[in-house]
Design a protein around this motif. Structure first.
Motif, PDB file in Angstrom:
ATOM      1  N   LYS A   1       0.850  -1.194   0.000  1.00  0.00           N
ATOM      2  CA  LYS A   1       0.000   0.000   0.000  1.00  0.00           C
ATOM      3  C   LYS A   1       0.883   1.240   0.000  1.00  0.00           C
ATOM      4  N   SER A   2       0.534   2.192  -0.869  1.00  0.00           N
ATOM      5  CA  SER A   2       1.267   3.448  -0.921  1.00  0.00           C
ATOM      6  C   SER A   2       0.479   4.554  -0.226  1.00  0.00           C
ATOM      7  N   ASN A   3      -0.782   4.715  -0.599  1.00  0.00           N
ATOM      8  CA  ASN A   3      -1.600   5.735   0.052  1.00  0.00           C
ATOM      9  C   ASN A   3      -3.058   5.601  -0.358  1.00  0.00           C
ATOM     10  N   GLU A   4      -3.875   6.454   0.220  1.00  0.00           N
ATOM     11  CA  GLU A   4      -5.271   6.594  -0.196  1.00  0.00           C
ATOM     12  C   GLU A   4      -5.680   8.030   0.042  1.00  0.00           C
ATOM     13  N   ALA A   5      -6.727   8.450  -0.646  1.00  0.00           N
ATOM     14  CA  ALA A   5      -7.157   9.844  -0.547  1.00  0.00           C
ATOM     15  C   ALA A   5      -8.587   9.983  -1.050  1.00  0.00           C
TER      16      ALA A   5
END
Length: 174
Positions: free
Chosen positions: A107-111
């Motif tokens: 996982k890198s990120n979420e937004a």
């Protein structure tokens, strides 16, 4: 004019990009601006799929970069409309990196981003409501109103005293 509700799942967009040298910083990591550019495209595609109209970015919520994505790795972006308001739509995005040699995902990120649908004259136009199906979609749908109120307060378009959904989190209702 009543618009037919659509399922959240029907707005799903999955986008894949390869991290090339021109996409990286001096540490060999994907530049945050490049990732945000790709996320903006994926989110816009999701909204256009939902409302069948051109859209523009209205806001971008906090983006925290959890894990860098390295040169030569693959970026996977998943975007889905979580809730539609009158003319705007909130989109949730999840981003993963993938090492194609070692064959693992991380996982890198979420937004969250918000988009507004436009009519042929460039004015905002109504969008169909969202019908969430899965537990995750319902959770995101229910939280969207609070996130929207926070965006409106931060943008100076709503007074904190008028944000009833947000106030309910912090104060007992009488």
């Amino acid at each position: 004019m009543t618009l037919t509700p659509k399922k959240a799942q029907d707005s799903l967009i999955q986008m894949t990009e390869l991290v090339l040298p021109n996409d990286t910083n001096t540490f060999g990591n994907l530049m945050g601006g490049r990732l945000m550019y790709w996320m903006d495209i994926a989110a816009a595609l999701s909204c256009m799929k939902h409302c069948a109209a051109p859209v523009v970015t209205a806001s971008v919520d906090n983006i925290s970069f959890e894990t860098p994505i390295k040169l030569g790795n693959v970026v996977h972006i998943e975007a889905k409309v979580t809730r539609a308001f009158n003319t705007s739509m909130e989109v949730h995005m999840k981003v993963w990196g993938e090492d194609p040699v070692m064959q693992y995902r991380y996982k890198s990120n979420e937004a969250f981003m918000t988009f507004v649908a436009l009519d042929p004259n460039g004015n905002s136009r109504p969008v169909p409501p969202i019908t969430p199906s899965s537990d995750d979609e319902i959770k995101l749908f229910e939280g969207a109103l609070r996130r929207r109120q926070l965006r409106l307060i931060l943008g100076g378009k709503m007074k904190p005293a008028d944000a009833n959904e947000l106030r309910a989190l912090f104060f007992e209702q009488s």
